[in-house]
Design an enzyme around this catalytic site. Sequence first.
Site, mmCIF file in Angstrom:
data_model
loop_
_atom_site.group_PDB
_atom_site.id
_atom_site.type_symbol
_atom_site.label_atom_id
_atom_site.label_comp_id
_atom_site.label_asym_id
_atom_site.label_seq_id
_atom_site.Cartn_x
_atom_site.Cartn_y
_atom_site.Cartn_z
ATOM 1 N N CYS A 133 24.452 66.478 -54.013
ATOM 2 C CA CYS A 133 26.022 66.434 -53.872
ATOM 3 C C CYS A 133 26.655 65.683 -55.092
ATOM 4 O O CYS A 133 26.011 65.641 -55.995
ATOM 5 C CB CYS A 133 26.527 66.134 -52.260
ATOM 6 S SG CYS A 133 25.897 64.249 -52.216
ATOM 7 N N LEU A 134 27.786 65.221 -54.775
ATOM 8 C CA LEU A 134 28.484 64.613 -55.729
ATOM 9 C C LEU A 134 27.912 63.090 -55.872
ATOM 10 O O LEU A 134 27.674 62.603 -57.108
ATOM 11 C CB LEU A 134 30.093 64.390 -55.615
ATOM 12 C CG LEU A 134 30.782 64.060 -56.730
ATOM 13 C CD1 LEU A 134 30.662 64.653 -58.023
ATOM 14 C CD2 LEU A 134 32.338 64.052 -56.348
#
Length: 98
Positions: free
Chosen positions: A79-80
């Site tokens: 993810c980020l």
Amino acid sequence: CAGGAPSLSYQELKDLKKTNVLHIDVRERWEIDRFGKIPASINIPVGELVEALQMDPTEFKKQYNQKMPSKSDPVVFSCLAGTRSKQALGLATSLGFS
């Protein structure tokens, strides 16, 4: 990955992607549009992950253009910042993925 879950460096991920690992990016679709897709990954937002991992394999292939992983196949979540990938790992584990 945040919070002490197993994590990979960029180089480790690059090396893994040369094998048969499935890379699932759990960011939202708008994030993919805005920040770009990670090559050779599939996008399944974390909110859809449980449903996706319980799909019929034929439906999974149709929707994600990728063979559905078995419960013992190597899978990497990203993810980020690591929070959602840690959540995705917990969800997959709760469904019996190792």
